[in-house]
Design a protein around this motif. Structure first.
Motif, short mmCIF file in Angstrom:
data_model
loop_
_atom_site.label_atom_id
_atom_site.label_comp_id
_atom_site.label_asym_id
_atom_site.label_seq_id
_atom_site.Cartn_x
_atom_site.Cartn_y
_atom_site.Cartn_z
N VAL A 84 6.93 0.78 2.68
CA VAL A 84 6.99 1.82 1.87
C VAL A 84 5.44 2.17 1.48
O VAL A 84 4.92 1.52 0.81
N GLY A 85 5.02 3.53 1.49
CA GLY A 85 3.75 3.99 1.21
C GLY A 85 3.99 5.31 0.60
O GLY A 85 5.22 5.79 0.03
N GLY A 86 3.01 5.91 0.25
CA GLY A 86 2.85 7.43 -0.49
C GLY A 86 2.50 7.26 -1.88
O GLY A 86 1.91 6.09 -2.57
N ILE A 87 2.46 8.09 -2.57
CA ILE A 87 1.96 8.49 -3.99
C ILE A 87 2.58 7.45 -4.94
O ILE A 87 2.07 6.64 -5.71
N TYR A 88 3.71 7.53 -5.04
CA TYR A 88 4.77 6.43 -6.04
C TYR A 88 4.45 5.03 -5.77
O TYR A 88 4.13 4.26 -6.35
N ALA A 89 4.40 4.90 -4.29
CA ALA A 89 4.28 3.41 -3.93
C ALA A 89 2.89 2.84 -4.53
O ALA A 89 2.63 1.63 -4.77
N THR A 90 1.70 3.84 -4.22
CA THR A 90 0.64 3.46 -4.63
C THR A 90 0.30 3.29 -6.10
O THR A 90 -0.27 2.46 -6.67
N LEU A 91 0.83 4.03 -6.81
CA LEU A 91 0.65 4.19 -8.42
C LEU A 91 1.61 3.19 -9.16
O LEU A 91 1.38 2.87 -10.11
N CYS A 92 2.69 3.10 -8.65
CA CYS A 92 3.74 2.23 -9.33
C CYS A 92 4.36 1.13 -8.46
O CYS A 92 5.43 0.95 -8.27
N PRO A 93 3.38 0.29 -7.90
CA PRO A 93 3.91 -0.76 -7.08
C PRO A 93 4.82 -1.80 -7.64
O PRO A 93 5.82 -2.48 -7.12
N ASP A 94 4.55 -2.09 -9.08
CA ASP A 94 5.40 -3.00 -9.57
C ASP A 94 6.79 -2.55 -9.85
O ASP A 94 7.73 -3.38 -9.79
N HIS A 95 7.01 -1.23 -10.23
CA HIS A 95 8.20 -0.82 -10.30
C HIS A 95 9.16 -0.66 -9.17
O HIS A 95 10.34 -1.19 -9.00
N LEU A 96 8.57 -0.80 -8.08
CA LEU A 96 9.03 -0.75 -6.63
C LEU A 96 9.43 -2.28 -6.32
O LEU A 96 10.49 -2.66 -5.71
N ARG A 97 8.32 -3.01 -6.47
CA ARG A 97 8.62 -4.53 -6.21
C ARG A 97 9.68 -5.35 -7.18
O ARG A 97 10.46 -5.98 -6.68
N ASP A 98 9.81 -4.63 -8.44
CA ASP A 98 10.89 -5.06 -9.27
C ASP A 98 12.43 -4.91 -8.61
O ASP A 98 13.22 -5.64 -8.95
N ALA A 99 12.21 -3.73 -8.08
CA ALA A 99 13.72 -3.42 -7.64
C ALA A 99 14.00 -4.04 -6.17
O ALA A 99 15.20 -4.19 -6.03
N PHE A 100 12.90 -4.23 -5.33
CA PHE A 100 13.33 -4.66 -4.11
C PHE A 100 12.60 -5.96 -3.70
O PHE A 100 13.01 -6.52 -2.46
N LYS A 101 11.89 -6.48 -4.43
CA LYS A 101 11.28 -8.06 -4.23
C LYS A 101 10.75 -7.95 -2.94
O LYS A 101 9.72 -7.06 -2.61
N LYS A 102 11.09 -9.02 -2.31
CA LYS A 102 10.28 -9.14 -0.80
C LYS A 102 10.94 -8.32 0.33
O LYS A 102 10.56 -8.54 1.32
N ARG A 103 11.98 -7.65 -0.04
CA ARG A 103 12.84 -7.07 1.21
C ARG A 103 11.69 -5.88 1.83
O ARG A 103 11.77 -5.71 2.96
N ILE A 104 10.88 -5.48 1.05
CA ILE A 104 10.03 -4.29 1.42
C ILE A 104 8.51 -4.92 1.42
O ILE A 104 7.98 -5.35 0.54
N LYS A 105 7.75 -4.13 2.08
CA LYS A 105 6.19 -4.11 2.03
C LYS A 105 5.64 -2.78 1.42
O LYS A 105 6.08 -1.79 1.77
N ILE A 106 4.85 -2.98 0.56
CA ILE A 106 4.25 -1.88 -0.12
C ILE A 106 3.22 -1.64 0.50
O ILE A 106 2.06 -2.57 0.40
N HIS A 107 2.71 -0.37 0.88
CA HIS A 107 1.35 -0.21 1.29
C HIS A 107 0.80 0.85 0.65
O HIS A 107 1.24 1.99 0.14
N LYS A 108 -0.32 0.55 -0.30
CA LYS A 108 -0.98 1.20 -1.18
C LYS A 108 -2.00 2.08 -0.63
O LYS A 108 -2.57 1.72 0.36
N ARG A 109 -2.37 3.20 -0.84
CA ARG A 109 -3.41 4.12 -0.55
C ARG A 109 -3.15 4.58 0.94
O ARG A 109 -2.06 4.71 1.36
N LEU A 110 -4.21 5.12 1.57
CA LEU A 110 -4.22 5.49 2.97
C LEU A 110 -3.82 4.43 4.08
O LEU A 110 -4.31 3.43 3.76
#
Ligand code: SF4
Length: 354
Positions: A84-110
């Motif tokens: 998961v990438g993009g603006i929300y994923a870059t600015l709020c990674p903890d919010h995403l991680r809290d919801a999906f734990k290790k099921r997703i990889k968060i890609h910050k920035r470009l």
């Protein structure tokens, strides 16, 4: 490999008129590697079983449609890697991680390796404009802006020619501050040679606008020019920039100026003053409501200097007496706002007597 590219479902809070550029670049990158690529909008059933899923995200307040597609695709394709990438994923990674734990990889920035490749616009055949960045980041650090978090380093490139898709009729620049680029002349030369309509979509920095730039802009096919009046601090620069643009022949109604409100640095009185000045200078004022970077519902934040009622007054006035959400310098509208002594007088709408 099978690659699924997912754009969350468009709806009121997740609205954009543009195609998902990063996904189109990923499509081009993976196709070049021989992978099979499919673009999906929202949660859609199909027989394509992906190995990897990329999901994009937009503004932080539009996180719910992003969570919906993550839930849908990660449940459905349990073996697929979900990024998961993009603006929300870059600015709020903890919010995403809290919801999906290790099921997703968060890609910050470009995604650096795909930033300078021609997007695969064949997956959006109805779209006819090439969206380009000739620079990333910004030289300034405005407190209300997320650019420094998303693209912390200002970097510019000398050419955008290879980012123009054959057959496209328009170029849209998404640069945050193209005039800060040391290569702006090279870029303008290319745009002139290409002879396509151009939109500097994120606005031009009035503090950097010189007579030379105004003349070069006049040589391009620009239906609408965009500037900003976010704080009183840039008043003199903006007034001068508008005068330069008008001197070279741009009509005021073709100059749109974004004006921030609802931030802790502004208040209703200085907002009114900025709007009055823009209308007196004969350009279009476009109010832009500040939204914080935290994931909260759109239009729910009220800055300490404002009240919810005042914010609603602006929104209503934009709909009822404005045009397309803006305040153009039409005679009646200009008089109503510039003659008003208070914020309420300017933006309160009178009840029609039956
Ligand atoms: S000049 Fe524009 S892009 Fe740069 S930091 Fe300020 S608001 Fe953001």
């Amino acid at each position: 490999m099978k690659i699924l590219l997912v754009e969350p479902e468009k709806r009121k809070e997740y609205h954009t008129s543009y195609p998902p550029l990063a996904l189109l670049k990923l499509a081009a990158y993976h196709k070049k590697r021989g992978d099979l690529v499919k673009l999906a909008k929202g949660s859609s059933n199909n027989s394509f079983i992906p190995d990897k899923i990329y999901i994009t995200s937009l503004f932080t307040y539009a996180w719910e449609p992003v969570h919906e597609v993550i839930r849908f695709y990660s449940d459905r394709y349990k073996k697929a890697k979900v990024i998961v990438g993009g603006i929300y994923a870059t600015l709020c990674p903890d919010h995403l991680r809290d919801a999906f734990k290790k099921r997703i990889k968060i890609h910050k920035r470009l995604f650096k390796k795909i930033d300078n490749i021609l997007p695969d616009y064949s997956v959006v055949p109805e779209w006819d404009a090439s969206i380009v960045f000739s620079s990333r980041g910004c030289i300034r650090k405005c407190s209300f802006c997320s650019v420094n978090k998303l693209e912390p380093k200002f970097e510019a490139r000398k050419s955008i020619k290879k980012l123009i898709y054959p057959g496209h009729k328009k170029i849209i620049f998404w640069d945050n501050n193209i005039l800060a680029s040391p290569y702006w002349r090279d870029i303008f030369d290319e745009v002139e040679d290409l002879n396509l309509e151009v939109d500097f979509n994120q606005g031009l920095d009035a503090r950097l606008l010189t007579e030379e730039i105004a003349l070069r802009l006049k040589g391009l096919k620009i239906p609408l020019l965009r500037l900003a009046y976010d704080t009183m601090g840039i008043r003199k620069h903006l007034q001068k920039a508008i005068a330069l643009l008008k001197d070279v022949g741009f009509r005021g109604r073709r100059i749109i100026v974004y004006s921030l409100f609802n931030h802790e640095n502004d208040n209703p009185d200085d907002f009114l003053l900025r709007i009055k000045e823009l209308l007196e200078w004969g350009v279009v004022a476009y109010p832009m409501r500040y939204e914080p970077l935290e994931p909260m519902p759109k239009n729910s934040y009220v800055s300490p200097n404002w009240t919810a009622e005042q914010l609603n007054m602006i929104q209503k006035a934009r709909r009822v007496i404005g045009y397309g959400g803006a305040f153009p310098p039409y005679d009646g509208l200009r008089k109503k706002i510039t003659r008003a002594k208070t914020f309420e007088q300017a933006f309160k709408l009178r009840r029609i007597q039956k």
